[in-house]
Write a protein that holds these residues in place. Structure first.
Motif, PDB file in Angstrom:
ATOM      1  N   MET A  36       7.459 -18.880  37.969  1.00 23.68           N
ATOM      2  CA  MET A  36       6.483 -19.903  37.591  1.00 23.68           C
ATOM      3  C   MET A  36       5.651 -19.485  36.380  1.00 23.68           C
ATOM      4  O   MET A  36       5.087 -20.327  35.679  1.00 23.68           O
ATOM      5  N   GLY A  38       6.761 -18.521  33.746  1.00 28.72           N
ATOM      6  CA  GLY A  38       7.463 -19.013  32.566  1.00 28.72           C
ATOM      7  C   GLY A  38       6.925 -20.329  32.052  1.00 28.72           C
ATOM      8  O   GLY A  38       7.186 -20.701  30.897  1.00 28.72           O
ATOM      9  N   ILE A  39       6.189 -21.052  32.877  1.00 31.96           N
ATOM     10  CA  ILE A  39       5.576 -22.307  32.437  1.00 31.96           C
ATOM     11  C   ILE A  39       4.571 -22.049  31.323  1.00 31.96           C
ATOM     12  O   ILE A  39       4.377 -22.877  30.422  1.00 31.96           O
ATOM     13  N   LEU A  40       3.932 -20.890  31.361  1.00 34.10           N
ATOM     14  CA  LEU A  40       2.881 -20.570  30.404  1.00 34.10           C
ATOM     15  C   LEU A  40       3.417 -20.348  29.000  1.00 34.10           C
ATOM     16  O   LEU A  40       2.818 -20.789  28.014  1.00 34.10           O
ATOM     17  N   ASN A  41       4.560 -19.654  28.912  1.00 33.33           N
ATOM     18  CA  ASN A  41       5.092 -19.247  27.615  1.00 33.33           C
ATOM     19  C   ASN A  41       6.517 -18.748  27.806  1.00 33.33           C
ATOM     20  O   ASN A  41       6.822 -18.154  28.840  1.00 33.33           O
ATOM     21  N   VAL A  45       8.964 -15.922  30.830  1.00 35.76           N
ATOM     22  CA  VAL A  45      10.198 -16.051  31.602  1.00 35.76           C
ATOM     23  C   VAL A  45      10.742 -14.659  31.909  1.00 35.76           C
ATOM     24  O   VAL A  45      11.119 -14.345  33.045  1.00 35.76           O
ATOM     25  N   MET A 148      16.402 -27.499  28.552  1.00 34.06           N
ATOM     26  CA  MET A 148      15.094 -26.855  28.480  1.00 34.06           C
ATOM     27  C   MET A 148      14.120 -27.701  27.670  1.00 34.06           C
ATOM     28  O   MET A 148      12.934 -27.824  28.027  1.00 34.06           O
ATOM     29  N   ARG A 151      12.834 -30.552  29.756  1.00 38.52           N
ATOM     30  CA  ARG A 151      11.894 -30.153  30.812  1.00 38.52           C
ATOM     31  C   ARG A 151      10.592 -29.570  30.269  1.00 38.52           C
ATOM     32  O   ARG A 151       9.517 -29.825  30.820  1.00 38.52           O
ATOM     33  N   MET A 152      10.691 -28.757  29.196  1.00 39.96           N
ATOM     34  CA  MET A 152       9.542 -27.987  28.739  1.00 39.96           C
ATOM     35  C   MET A 152       9.048 -28.374  27.354  1.00 39.96           C
ATOM     36  O   MET A 152       7.980 -27.914  26.934  1.00 39.96           O
ATOM     37  N   TYR A 156       9.003 -25.321  23.013  1.00 44.83           N
ATOM     38  CA  TYR A 156       9.263 -24.276  24.005  1.00 44.83           C
ATOM     39  C   TYR A 156      10.718 -23.811  23.903  1.00 44.83           C
ATOM     40  O   TYR A 156      11.003 -22.614  23.866  1.00 44.83           O
TER      41      TYR A 156
END
Length: 201
Positions: A36, A38-41, A45, A148, A151-152, A156
């Motif tokens: 989780m 990995g959501i930040l940056n 990941v 990706m 989603r991101m 990103y």
């Protein structure tokens, strides 16, 4: 230093099947929590996977001490791999995680499930499965980065594409292995000092 007895148990015993279920659930929760980040940056990941490895070292050392059976890592790898596919990761992941699980089983069994070095090495070998979800990056999968981006966000995905070069991924895998081995050594000592004396392991 040794942990537990050298008795070899059957992984199919009711007690060990319960252990597989419990420890797999704990392992996945820790893995998911690290993921989780990995959501930040995009960098997180890779760092999140390392963080999960640090915590799961203790989980797996207790798992080995509780089961002492060939197949413990193999089943863990199979279930974790299938869960990763179910959450949208590469299909090759369960193949890699199960194969490395079997290899980790053989390593830990070679030490009778009591030798510190082989228990730590087994966990380190198993932990390398984490490269499975990012293998599409190494073969330049456009579908991977397109998904990706959906989603991101495109920024990103572009940042992760620049970060995840073969050299970086290769170095990261080596780092995962070394961190896993070192943390497992610490985990064995903690297990011996606290859990065994409390009668947990």
């Amino acid at each position: 230093m040794i942990v537990g007895s050298a008795t070899h148990n059957r992984i199919t015993s009711p007690r060990n099947l319960i252990n597989v279920g419990v420890f797999t659930a704990v392992y996945f929760v820790v893995l998911f929590a690290g993921g989780m980040l990995g959501i930040l940056n995009p960098v997180m990941v890779l760092l999140g996977a390392l963080a999960g490895t640090v915590v799961n070292a203790m989980v797996c050392m207790l798992y080995v001490a509780k089961t002492r059976a060939l197949g413990a890592y193999t089943l863990l790898g199979l279930v974790i791999g299938l869960l990763m596919v179910a959450t949208g990761h590469a299909w090759v992941t369960p193949i890699l995680s199960t194969g490395l699980g079997l290899l980790a089983d053989l390593v830990t069994r070679a030490g009778g499930y009591t030798r510190t070095s082989t228990n730590a090495l087994g966990f380190a070998v198993f932990s390398v499965w984490c490269v499975g979800p990012v293998l599409p990056v190494l073969r330049g999968s456009e579908e991977y980065f397109a998904d990706m981006a959906r989603r991101m966000g495109q920024d990103y995905a572009d940042t992760f594409r620049e970060l995840a070069t073969p050299a970086v991924i290769g170095g990261w895998v080596v780092l995962v292995f070394l961190v896993a081995f070192g943390c497992a050594l610490v985990g064995v000592r903690v297990l011996h000092k606290h859990f065994e004396r409390a009668g947990v392991a």
